[in-house]
Design an enzyme around this catalytic site. Structure first.
Site, mmCIF file in Angstrom:
data_model
loop_
_atom_site.group_PDB
_atom_site.id
_atom_site.type_symbol
_atom_site.label_atom_id
_atom_site.label_comp_id
_atom_site.label_asym_id
_atom_site.label_seq_id
_atom_site.Cartn_x
_atom_site.Cartn_y
_atom_site.Cartn_z
ATOM 1 N N ARG A 301 0.822 -1.210 0.000
ATOM 2 C CA ARG A 301 0.000 0.000 0.000
ATOM 3 C C ARG A 301 0.857 1.262 0.000
ATOM 4 N NH1 ARG A 301 -5.225 -1.983 3.738
ATOM 5 N NH2 ARG A 301 -6.014 -3.290 2.040
ATOM 6 N N TYR A 445 -5.904 -0.932 -6.943
ATOM 7 C CA TYR A 445 -5.299 -2.174 -6.402
ATOM 8 C C TYR A 445 -4.683 -2.009 -5.007
ATOM 9 C CZ TYR A 445 -0.847 -0.994 -9.023
ATOM 10 O OH TYR A 445 0.277 -0.442 -9.535
ATOM 11 N N GLU A 446 -4.409 -3.140 -4.390
ATOM 12 C CA GLU A 446 -3.958 -3.178 -2.976
ATOM 13 C C GLU A 446 -4.993 -2.577 -2.031
ATOM 14 O OE1 GLU A 446 -1.684 -5.096 -2.676
ATOM 15 O OE2 GLU A 446 -0.698 -4.969 -4.611
ATOM 16 N N GLY A 447 -6.258 -2.847 -2.312
ATOM 17 C CA GLY A 447 -7.344 -2.274 -1.504
ATOM 18 C C GLY A 447 -7.779 -0.970 -2.141
ATOM 19 N N GLN A 452 -9.381 1.814 1.820
ATOM 20 C CA GLN A 452 -8.386 2.549 2.620
ATOM 21 C C GLN A 452 -9.075 3.504 3.586
ATOM 22 O OE1 GLN A 452 -5.221 1.634 2.282
ATOM 23 N NE2 GLN A 452 -5.875 0.309 0.604
#
Lengths: 599, 599
Positions: A301, A445-447, A452
């Protein structure tokens, strides 16, 4: 046609003047010997690598994309990517901030942070390959057995092999509790050996021709796994099995079945992966895979936020070059270059507004990203448990902000920089529209950035009654207290203090509301994250302005520019918080009142 | 995989309930016979054409793009575009709102507005071809000689030929005063015949295979032209010269020398055009070309706003379908579909916020766009000079708002709708990222959105001391006055009235500042346009809410949805104005203080 100059001067400002990283690092046994000259020299070399080796491959990589060969199930990265990666390995770059025990150079993470910003500016798609390896390495470092570490870490450190994280499946991305890939013990094999079967999608660097082996970290379910997210385990699955002597053995049946055609980052192979009884070993405890993977995910992240930062910087540099060169119309306040047929467009206030927006987002993002890297250096290396906890809390608080705020800002900034080019911005040839397309994935991406914001407001802020937020708030309060009588700083300190108070009030209000209805968190979270992001930026800009003001007599124009950028930020970007707070306050009703059928 | 359903119900609401267009149109001699059933029937058929004929070509057209053949200097549009265009011509669609004198059907422009919204939703790239023709037709209609009209208008009305506008050159887009293309009288030819030489770029539909002839409207300089924008003349230059009997004659040397590779609208041919002594005739008076071209440009600006509207609507529809289908996570306030492994994502507040943002921008944009189309119908057809002037003033005021506000909103909305898809939104297959890429050009062409905002604040508002703005403000004041005691409407009327007052105050302030420094206009214009855009939307949403409230007993869920959308708009989108006004107030200093060299 595009240009990129590593922003070494601003990095040095943040490292050595704003954050005094060498003083901080020297307190840590692992970095007792560090000095500013070493850091600067490494970054200068790193900048050269970024600008000279991978930047020239950015546009060509986008145009060519990756190639999938169905017959061999192999993926070829764009022309030049493999050779650039070989230079990267040869230069020892993968090992920069890795522990010497596994062959690393043991430099602090702040250095790696700056290095990766430059890689991302130069070529985000290429940087995905080493970037993913880095995450896999960190995860094995934290959760692998000693045998796994010995087997994989040296090769990942040297960059000889690369890594991936295999999480997403077609029916689940955000909600990993739904995942179906199965892991079954292999009869007769050493304990901890499993055969994995299932399908993964959106696997960056899942297959490519840059390295002879790929180390996949895969989430899957054991036969006795409970349903949902509490039944997920983590496995390490190499593309090629490894013989006892360390040489590559049999091909493991984890194959790329297709690559995606995407909006951007076309040079990065986004793979569909089929696991057909692929052999792997368990990493960490059974059913505790999500927690182990989160080590990798948190690093990822921050890495994604850094991608946003890199794109913001390079888009800014190009837009400035164009705005100083392109002539169009006269300044509204009278010709500025009367000997020319028209003025350069940098004389127009709104062109400057677009440029300064990108500049301020780059500088604010850089300060925050290096600050959090320093917190991680301290967290990992301090002997003081209180300090470790304090650093970890701040990292937890700031990670979703780095990820979401920096990537949302990059989307705005790259779009503004493209706009500076007018119609030429929309044409592929100039390279500006690629920055916009590449920047768009970072919000997903990555959440996703919504995830977030839920992580920030729900878990990090309300989850501990604001304790982590108060830690950062204390830094602001101390600065405000300290500079409260500094006349010259009032233009920064007053709005900073005011926003800090408003955030405290808003947080309390949202906490009360959430107590009554948990959906209130979901309704306010995205607005809230942006408000807190601005508060954090305002803090760093105020501190930067203090230093810049003190140096106004130095004759160094860098400090004049810093001061102007801070003023611009407070005047033109910070006001966004007024609207965001109003929107956050209106709560959940306007969102949930409409019946689903009416959409 | 993408879906599109023409939003006929909301169009009918705006046409017949919000604006009562038939009552208004019946006052005009040209439309005395119009009735709602005719309008609805035409739009139903038009919607079918959009959804069934050109929508299926949207994704394939993007992937295939246009093809340029260097040997023949010809351009082939994507597969199916030519056949779809033939159906369009066969169906009589080009003639919808054209005067019967030139073979048109004489329907009001409000109908064409709605039809084009649907075409843009279905396939923006394809719609560029007939859209440009329409502008050329309007320009010739307004400024052509009778001979030019007889020669070109019937063929453009039937759609047999298409049109272009050739303005931009490599070194000038915004600043047409710099243009260099030359026009020289042809000795021995009829008066008004010229040979044109020069290079044009970014010419949409400049060359293609959809029609046997292309009618180019070209800006160029006569030999005796004064420098700058006062020396530009307009010419009509056909691709093939036309014989006395109306058949196609000799090829005119206006050739496509290349097509651009772009971020989006790949199905639209963006051509570089070389004029090598191409023969054309003067349109309008010598050196008055820019003014003549502005007829076309104003129509084109509204057309671009409509492109934004179309993309917002189609992106919304697709994101809703996905959000109702995709299951991921549980609602924060407890499972909503406990018999399923996860809830559909439409239960999550922020997903709804993204969807409702797109919905509100589509509905607000539709109301405004139809309102302005009705103003144009009235302006063109009324016998009352005061009414004509009043309509023209409102059109002048609202045109830059339609262009910039609707296209900025479309960029936000399509990006949100793509975000609803998570990682799948970034994959080309799903079609969502194409909407974002296509939407991006609308902020640039036909005058960048910065130019629109300067036009609004500098020319349209401050240029006549706010007289045009006051005309629209009067409508708001009347509504506020009328509904001031309507308890149920207070949630809309109060913030509308408050924002109206603030805009008045802000306008006065900016006028004062601009008096001292003209750059103040450039510094505030973009913020200002967005604030006024919101004021206009708030007015239409408040009026819509009044109707919806009155119909709450009807049992028609349409009115419930309209009311919820209006409430969402006031709660979550209108607050943006708070930050924008603060930013506008901070003025020009934070933008201009930094020396150019420091960027």
């Amino acid at each position: 046609m595009a240009v990129y100059t590593p922003p070494l001067r601003d990095m040095q400002f943040v490292l050595h003047e704003l954050l005094n990283v060498t003083d901080e690092l020297k307190m840590l046994p692992a970095h007792a010997e560090i000095d500013a000259d070493t850091i600067n020299a490494v970054l200068e070399e790193g900048g050269k690598f970024a600008a000279e080796v991978i930047f020239p491959l950015n546009q060509s990589g986008d145009r060519e994309g990756c190639t999938y060969d169905k017959a061999t199930k192999s993926v070829t990265a764009p022309t030049g990517f493999k050779e650039a990666y070989a230079k990267y390995v040869e230069g020892g770059w993968p090992a920069l901030a890795i522990e010497p025990a596994y062959g690393g150079q043991g430099l602090p993470i702040v250095v790696n942070q700056c290095f990766y910003e430059m890689l991302n500016s130069a070529n985000q798609a290429w940087t995905m390959y080493p970037g993913l390896s880095h995450g896999a390495l960190e995860c094995l470092h934290a959760h692998g057995t000693e045998a796994q570490k010995q087997l994989y870490l040296p090769k990942l450190t040297s960059g000889e092999w690369t890594g991936t994280m295999c999480l997403t499946e077609p029916h689940c991305g955000t909600d990993l509790g739904l995942l179906r890939t199965k892991a079954e013990p292999v009869a007769g094999a050493p304990e901890g050996t499993y055969k994995l079967t299932g399908q993964k999608i959106f696997i960056s660097a899942g297959e490519h021709d840059l390295a002879p082996n790929i180390v996949h970290l895969v989430l899957a379910r054991l036969p006795d796994a409970p349903a949902g997210s509490k039944g997920i385990s983590l496995f390490v699955v190499p593309k090629f099995k490894i013989n006892a002597d360390g040489s590559l053995g049999e091909r493991n049946p984890i194959f790329c079945s297709a690559i995606e055609h995407k909006m951007g980052i076309n040079g990065s192979a986004t793979c569909q992966m089929m696991l057909d009884g692929a052999e792997g070993t368990l990493v960490g405890a059974p059913h505790k895979g999500l927690a182990a993977m989160f080590v990798m995910m948190n690093a990822a992240r921050l890495g994604v936020g850094n991608q946003g930062l890199g794109l913001t910087e390079v888009a800014y540099q190009n837009a400035v070059a164009y705005a100083k060169d392109r002539r169009q119309m006269r300044s509204l306040s009278g010709p500025k270059q009367p000997d020319q047929p028209a003025d350069t467009i940098i004389v127009h206030p709104d062109v400057r507004k677009m440029l300064l927006t990108a500049r301020a987002y780059a500088e604010g993002g850089r300060a925050l990203a290096i600050y959090i890297a320093l917190l991680i250096d301290r967290e990992l290396n301090t002997d003081d448990e209180d300090e470790r906890k304090d650093c970890a809390d701040q990292v937890a608080l700031l990670t979703p902000i780095v990820k979401a705020f920096l990537t949302d800002n990059a989307w705005l900034a790259t779009s503004h920089c493209m706009q500076v080019y007018g119609g030429h911005g929309y044409i592929k040839e100039w390279g500006m529209e690629q920055y916009v397309r590449d920047a768009r994935i970072n919000m997903i991406y990555e959440g996703t950035n919504t995830i977030q914001s839920l992580d920030l407001l729900g878990r990090k802020v309300l989850g501990d009654n604001g304790a982590k937020l108060k830690k950062f708030g204390k830094l602001i309060a101390e600065f405000v207290e300290e500079e409260g009588t500094n006349e010259a700083l009032q233009e920064f300190v007053n709005p900073l203090a005011e926003l800090g108070d408003k955030v405290t009030k808003l947080t309390t209000e949202l906490g009360m509301k959430a107590f009554g209805n948990a959906d209130e968190v979901g309704a306010a979270a995205v607005d809230y994250l942006r408000v807190v992001g601005h508060l954090v930026f305002a803090y760093f800009f105020a501190r930067s302005a203090k230093i810049a003001l003190a140096k106004q007599g130095s004759g160094d124009p860098f400090y004049t520019a810093k001061l102007h950028t801070a003023r611009f930020y407070f005047a033109k970007l910070l006001p966004e918080t007024a609207g965001l707070m109003r929107s956050a306050r209106t709560g959940v009703a306007p969102l949930m009142a409409m019946d689903e059928a009416l959409f």
